[in-house]
Each structure stands twice: as C-alpha cells, then as structure tokens.
Design an enzyme around this catalytic site. Sequence first.
Site: not given
Ligand SMILES: NC(=O)c1ccc[n+]([C@@H]2O[C@H](COP(=O)([O-])OP(=O)(O)OC[C@H]3O[C@@H](n4cnc5c(N)ncnc54)[C@H](OP(=O)(O)O)[C@@H]3O)[C@@H](O)[C@H]2O)c1
Length: 263
Positions: A139, A152
């Site tokens: 990130s 985080y």
């Molecule tokens: N959105 C942003 O602004 C942003 C910015 C920078 C980086 N990121 C990074 O991008 C990545 C994806 O995030 P996203 O934005 O797509 O958010 P999201 O829509 O909330 O997706 C998170 C994913 O992680 C899975 N997950 C969470 N806890 C888990 C666990 N204990 N075991 C297995 N799977 C788990 C969730 O699935 P289940 O709940 O079904 O398990 C979901 O599929 C993350 O690493 C996040 O830090 C996001």
Amino acid sequence: MSQTNVAVITGASSGIGAAYAERLAAEGYDLLLVARRADRLQDLAGRLADTHGVSAETLVADLEDASDLAALAARLETDPVAVLINNAGAGALGPTAIKGADAQESLIRLNIVALTRLSIAALAGFRKTGIGTLVNIASVIAFAPSAAGATYSGSKAFVLNFTRSLQLEYEKTDIRIQAVLPGPIRTEFFTAQGLDDSVFPASAYIGPDALVEAALAGLASGEKVTVPTLVDAGIWDAIEKERARFLAEVVGGRVAERYTPVA
Ligand SMILES: NC(=O)c1ccc[n+]([C@@H]2O[C@H](COP(=O)([O-])OP(=O)(O)OC[C@H]3O[C@@H](n4cnc5c(N)ncnc54)[C@H](OP(=O)(O)O)[C@@H]3O)[C@@H](O)[C@H]2O)c1
C-alpha cells in the site's frame, strides 16, 4: 516437472482480489480462489469458469489460522503454481489505544505472517519449475506513518521491504516478483472495518479494476514496484536516488557532527 497454468489469489471474495481473478481468468489462467466467505468465492468461480472457460477452484481458508495457512502453504510448495497474488489483508484502522493489542496481532498474522509463509512456499514451488510470478499487495501507506493505522502502516512497510528483498534474492532467476502499492481503492476495505469511504474524499479513489489493470501493465513491463496512482514517475526516481544516497552515507563509519558533544 511441467509448468502449471494456475493463478492463486488470496482475498479473492471481494475488491482487488476479485478484480485480479476476473483479469487473470480473461488471460486464460485456471484459478484457485482463497478467502473465508464460501458463497462469494463460489459465485465468482462459477461465473468466471462459465465466462472464460477456465477451471476455477475455491478454497475456504482463514489465513489468520495457523492450520489453514499451513495447508495452503504446503500445497503451493508441493504443487507449483504459475502465479500467486498475495492480496488478502485487513486494516484494523483506529488508534491502537482503542483497537487494542489483539486486533493488531490479528492484522500481523494476516498481513505479515500469512503473506510471508505463502511467499516462501510459492517460491519453493517456483524453484522446482524454474519459473513463476509472485505479486504482493502492499500500500502507499508503507510510506505514511499513520496515527490511525500504526500496525497497518507498519505491516505494509514490511510487505514492501520483504518483497524488494526477495527480488534481490531471486534476481538471477526467471521468477518475477512484484510489489503493488495501491492508493485509496473503492472496495469493502473500509466498510469491513466499520468505517466508511469518507476516510478519503471521493475524488481520491480509483476502482479495483483500474488498479489491477495498471498493476498488470507494470508487471508486464518488468516493473518491480508498481504504484498505479503515482502520476509523476519522476517522484519515484527521486525517492530511489535519495534512498541510494542515504544508504551510501550511513555506512561511512562516522557519527554526524550534530550528535557530537559541544566542548
Ligand atoms: N482498498 C484500499 O484503499 C487499499 C489500499 C491499499 C492497499 N489495499 C490492500 O489491498 C488488499 C485487498 O483489499 P481490498 O481493498 O480489496 O479490501 P476487501 O474488499 O475488504 O478485500 C479483502 C479480502 O481479504 C480477505 N480476507 C480478509 N481477512 C481474511 C482472512 N483472515 N483469511 C482469508 N482472507 C481474508 C477478504 O475475504 P473474506 O472476508 O471472505 O475472508 C477479502 O476477499 C489488502 O491487502 C489491502 O491492505 C487496499
């Protein structure tokens, strides 16, 4: 051993992971989709298999759980895959004094321990075939100490340095390793933590499809660290130049004058 065509995506049940699944299926990869929500995974797998004619397997796993994690890691090491997208991640956003230590430890288990074990296992598999692609989702917060995201921010700084170090370890191989640094992305990331998207102004967000398209373009061009929303690439070059200057300076074997006692 023959090269497989399987792409493994953790956190595939929503957001960035689901967008990677869509794009990689369109490119003809067979999928192994990993997350906790079985219904979401099955819906996505069924749709992608129908649309793109690929095979799409689901694995319901809580990657904070040591035995679920060990099972997936063992599989990656034993049956080499073509691609691992280490995407599953959580934020535990809020002051540590309020969120508490248990929430920080859970985050570390998912964002650091799981990503580390799965990277090492996938790389062990890649070494058997001599080829493979590891993508670790960090990130931009890796560069931003944050009062509401201490763990985080720290976890994503870990992902960035860990991934860059692996790149050095594997630089003489055909194994590709990429770190992706998203800025704000419109996903369930904030709502899953009981927050809303107003953490950033609406204009700060891009969609997960745009993020993944840019990340894959960066990967195809051989980029090692991809920051899709960094419009002025010169900023990255300047950071890298100053980082090199910093590293050369700190091994100079002398203490800076400002720390020496005034006589
Ligand atoms: N959105 C942003 O602004 C942003 C910015 C920078 C980086 N990121 C990074 O991008 C990545 C994806 O995030 P996203 O934005 O797509 O958010 P999201 O829509 O909330 O997706 C998170 C994913 O992680 C899975 N997950 C969470 N806890 C888990 C666990 N204990 N075991 C297995 N799977 C788990 C969730 O699935 P289940 O709940 O079904 O398990 C979901 O599929 C993350 O690493 C996040 O830090 C996001």
